[in-house]
Design a protein around this motif. Structure first.
Motif, mmCIF file in Angstrom:
data_model
loop_
_atom_site.group_PDB
_atom_site.id
_atom_site.type_symbol
_atom_site.label_atom_id
_atom_site.label_comp_id
_atom_site.label_asym_id
_atom_site.label_seq_id
_atom_site.Cartn_x
_atom_site.Cartn_y
_atom_site.Cartn_z
ATOM 1 N N ASP A 139 -5.540 -2.716 -2.219
ATOM 2 C CA ASP A 139 -4.732 -3.911 -1.995
ATOM 3 C C ASP A 139 -5.608 -5.127 -2.264
ATOM 4 O O ASP A 139 -6.829 -5.010 -2.433
ATOM 5 C CB ASP A 139 -4.121 -3.940 -0.590
ATOM 6 C CG ASP A 139 -5.158 -4.044 0.522
ATOM 7 O OD1 ASP A 139 -6.030 -4.929 0.443
ATOM 8 O OD2 ASP A 139 -5.086 -3.247 1.482
ATOM 9 N N ASN B 90 0.831 -1.205 0.000
ATOM 10 C CA ASN B 90 0.000 0.000 0.000
ATOM 11 C C ASN B 90 0.867 1.256 0.000
ATOM 12 O O ASN B 90 0.513 2.276 -0.599
ATOM 13 C CB ASN B 90 -0.928 0.015 1.215
ATOM 14 C CG ASN B 90 -2.118 -0.907 1.034
ATOM 15 O OD1 ASN B 90 -2.714 -0.952 -0.032
ATOM 16 N ND2 ASN B 90 -2.449 -1.654 2.072
ATOM 17 N N GLN C 36 -7.316 2.341 -6.811
ATOM 18 C CA GLN C 36 -6.152 1.968 -6.013
ATOM 19 C C GLN C 36 -6.636 1.058 -4.903
ATOM 20 O O GLN C 36 -7.607 1.374 -4.217
ATOM 21 C CB GLN C 36 -5.479 3.224 -5.439
ATOM 22 C CG GLN C 36 -4.267 2.939 -4.576
ATOM 23 C CD GLN C 36 -3.604 4.211 -4.084
ATOM 24 O OE1 GLN C 36 -3.517 5.192 -4.799
ATOM 25 N NE2 GLN C 36 -3.132 4.204 -2.846
ATOM 26 N N TYR D 257 -0.076 -7.896 -1.773
ATOM 27 C CA TYR D 257 -0.241 -7.270 -3.088
ATOM 28 C C TYR D 257 -1.086 -6.001 -2.997
ATOM 29 O O TYR D 257 -2.045 -5.931 -2.218
ATOM 30 C CB TYR D 257 -0.948 -8.220 -4.061
ATOM 31 C CG TYR D 257 -0.322 -9.585 -4.212
ATOM 32 C CD1 TYR D 257 0.976 -9.734 -4.680
ATOM 33 C CD2 TYR D 257 -1.055 -10.736 -3.917
ATOM 34 C CE1 TYR D 257 1.541 -10.992 -4.837
ATOM 35 C CE2 TYR D 257 -0.504 -11.999 -4.069
ATOM 36 C CZ TYR D 257 0.795 -12.121 -4.525
ATOM 37 O OH TYR D 257 1.349 -13.370 -4.676
ATOM 38 N N ALA D 258 -0.745 -5.048 -3.831
ATOM 39 C CA ALA D 258 -1.585 -3.862 -4.016
ATOM 40 C C ALA D 258 -1.471 -3.439 -5.476
ATOM 41 O O ALA D 258 -0.500 -3.781 -6.159
ATOM 42 C CB ALA D 258 -1.159 -2.721 -3.097
ATOM 43 N N PRO E 69 -0.747 -6.745 3.935
ATOM 44 C CA PRO E 69 -1.064 -7.275 2.601
ATOM 45 C C PRO E 69 0.221 -7.631 1.852
ATOM 46 O O PRO E 69 1.289 -7.057 2.124
ATOM 47 C CB PRO E 69 -1.790 -6.124 1.915
ATOM 48 C CG PRO E 69 -2.095 -5.131 2.975
ATOM 49 C CD PRO E 69 -1.113 -5.327 4.070
#
Length: 543
Positions: free
Chosen positions: A281, A246, A279, A293-294, A291
């Motif tokens: 995650d 993020n 935008q 992945y974003a 997280p």
């Protein structure tokens, strides 16, 4: 009945069908348009000159409609009148939603809604009619139908007048994209030479104009870059030991959002700078783990941008963002260590920026069944009604998870839809002839009708003009290789677009507030002046 009244009545009929993009209503209006064409005596006698073509694998069963009137004198020259039959939704109309598709009711009752000063002045003038699709763009479709009807009577022209109306322009231009191979086939079978196309999109006021009288010889393009960020997971109790993706997408957004370096400029036109469209995650459930992945994707408009340089600029920006994040975290670790008197153990991370095509190439070389695997996944995601953009993000995730190097990185890709920019150039011989007819029409407007039509370099509201050809020498291949799901979720006929290359302008009535509840079209100019200019231009091109 006058020609203007015919156009008005046909527009009312078309507006009455709520052909919202991405619904089956698009099929209903296509059927209505096809029926209206078959009522014209010329097409009763020449049924082979009109047709309804279903879009392959379309979830809404949509079709595009075509028809052609052959002039009395033979020529390969063929002029296309085109437009889209779909409209956007009407949620913003509030209690007037039921009147949004009725031109006269909407015009009578629009003052019940909150209006700005300009709209109130237009109502008072009596020169405007309201309703969803009046300007964008059922006036244009109605005009084209009635022009086809009139030119089919005596056929006093040399060549062919072709009508093409497509669905899906307000979504992903599925209609125009599907029509490209059809136009190529028609050209080959009938030996047509597509000498020009007029897309009947409305012009909208600029620079304090009350009524916009513009003709556009170019159309803006659009690219949507996706930044897929892979971080390093950690427990929230050890926040400085990880790398939150993020934070990575936030830094990318800080650098790219409204960055004028990514505004394109050509022929005195400048595109608005990029904007983030989404935008997020990819963490699905709550936990106290960061997280992994974003992702964020952006709207970037183009006029002449070279695609190889564009990809290079995105990589440079992503690398800068990565360095900034690592530098920022390093400083915060040092500050925390001083404050807490603790020695932090942290595994070093180095900036890594890759393109999707690089990752995909390696994954495919190691997993021979990757294509079939991802197609099954896509089928599931489509069943779950996910949009193409979400599916594209999921494809990048699945591709990364099969990539051998599991480390923090930023993967840059392009996601659908992609709109090539288009511009009508004088130096091209085919375009030069068409633009000559355009210029003579503008001169005719001033000389005979006392109207100043402003020739404008670019239509800045994305249009189907993008899919009238991209030029054989375009650097588009470098872009296509990075489009996620190309030929799987997003089929773009690149080879056909390189072959077809139709000179095109955007020219229609004068509208205001497209996609708003105050959408409206100016009656005196649109219904009285524009038809005369179309007739003059058609006669000039097909003479």
């Amino acid at each position: 009945m006058s020609f203007q009244k015919d156009v008005y009545n046909t527009m009312k009929e078309l507006v009455a069908i709520p052909s919202i993009s991405g619904t089956r209503q698009e099929s209903f209006i296509a059927e209505k348009i096809y029926e209206k064409l078959l009522e014209i005596p010329y097409f009763k006698e020449n049924t082979h000159n009109a047709g309804k073509v279903k879009i392959e694998n379309d979830p809404f069963g949509r079709s595009f409609i075509w028809a052609v009137v052959n002039g009395k004198e033979y020529s390969e020259n063929s002029l296309i009148l085109s437009g889209h039959l779909d409209v956007v939704g009407v949620e913003e109309f509030g209690h007037l939603k039921s009147a949004a598709f009725d031109v006269e009711r909407c015009t009578e009752r629009i003052s019940e809604l909150d209006l700005d000063e300009d709209t109130r002045a237009d109502i008072k003038s009596g020169d405007w009619v309201f309703g969803r699709g009046t300007a964008d763009m059922k006036f244009g479709i109605a005009l084209n139908i009635e022009l086809l009807r009139e030119f089919s009577v005596n056929r006093n022209f040399k060549g062919n007048l072709l009508f093409l109306v497509v669905p899906g322009e307000e979504s992903n231009s599925e209609g125009m994209i599907s029509a490209v191979p059809f136009l190529l086939k028609l050209r080959e079978e009938r030996k047509y030479n597509y000498c020009g196309m007029i897309i009947s999109e409305p012009s909208i006021p600029e620079r304090e104009e009350k009524v916009s009288k513009r003709l556009y010889i170019g159309s803006v393009g659009k690219i949507m870059p996706l930044f897929f960020c892979v971080g390093k997971e950690t427990h929230v109790g050890e926040s400085l030991n990880g790398l939150n993706p993020n934070l990575m997408v936030s830094e990318i957004n800080r650098l790219l959002e409204c960055n004028e370096d990514f505004s394109d400029d050509a022929y005195d036109a400048v595109t608005p700078p990029p904007m983030c469209l989404k935008q997020m995650d990819l963490k699905e459930l709550y936990s106290v783990q960061s997280p992994l992945y974003a992702a964020a994707y952006y709207n970037v408009l183009t006029l002449k941008m070279g695609y190889e340089k564009f990809i290079g600029d995105l990589k440079s920006l992503a690398h800068e963002a990565f360095l900034n994040v690592l530098d920022n975290l390093s400083k915060k670790r040092d500050e925390f260590a001083k404050k807490s008197s603790r020695q932090l153990r942290f595994e070093s991370v180095y900036p890594c920026v890759m393109t999707y095509s690089d990752i995909l190439s390696e994954v495919k070389s190691n997993y021979k069944n990757f294509d079939s695997y991802i197609r099954k996944k896509i089928s599931t995601w489509k069943d779950e009604k996910k949009d193409n953009q979400t599916i594209a993000i999921n494809i990048v995730r699945e591709t990364y998870e099969l990539y051998k190097e599991k480390k923090p990185m930023i993967i840059i890709s392009i996601i659908p839809p992609y709109y090539p920019h288009k511009y009508l150039k004088n130096e091209d011989s085919r375009s030069g002839k068409f633009i000559g007819a355009v210029d003579r029409t503008i001169e005719y407007a001033e000389r005979e009708l006392h109207e100043e039509i402003i020739k404008t370099n670019f239509f800045m509201g994305i249009s189907d003009a993008s899919y009238t050809g991209i030029g054989a020498n375009s650097s588009v291949n470098s872009l296509i290789s990075n489009i996620v799901g190309y030929d799987i979720i997003y089929e773009l006929p690149i080879d056909e677009l390189k072959k077809i290359d139709i000179p095109v302008i955007v020219f229609g009535g004068s509208g205001k507030d497209l996609h708003k509840y105050t959408e409206r079209i100016n009656v005196p100019y649109s219904f009285n002046v524009v038809p005369k200019l179309y007739k003059y231009m058609i006669s000039n091109v097909l003479k």
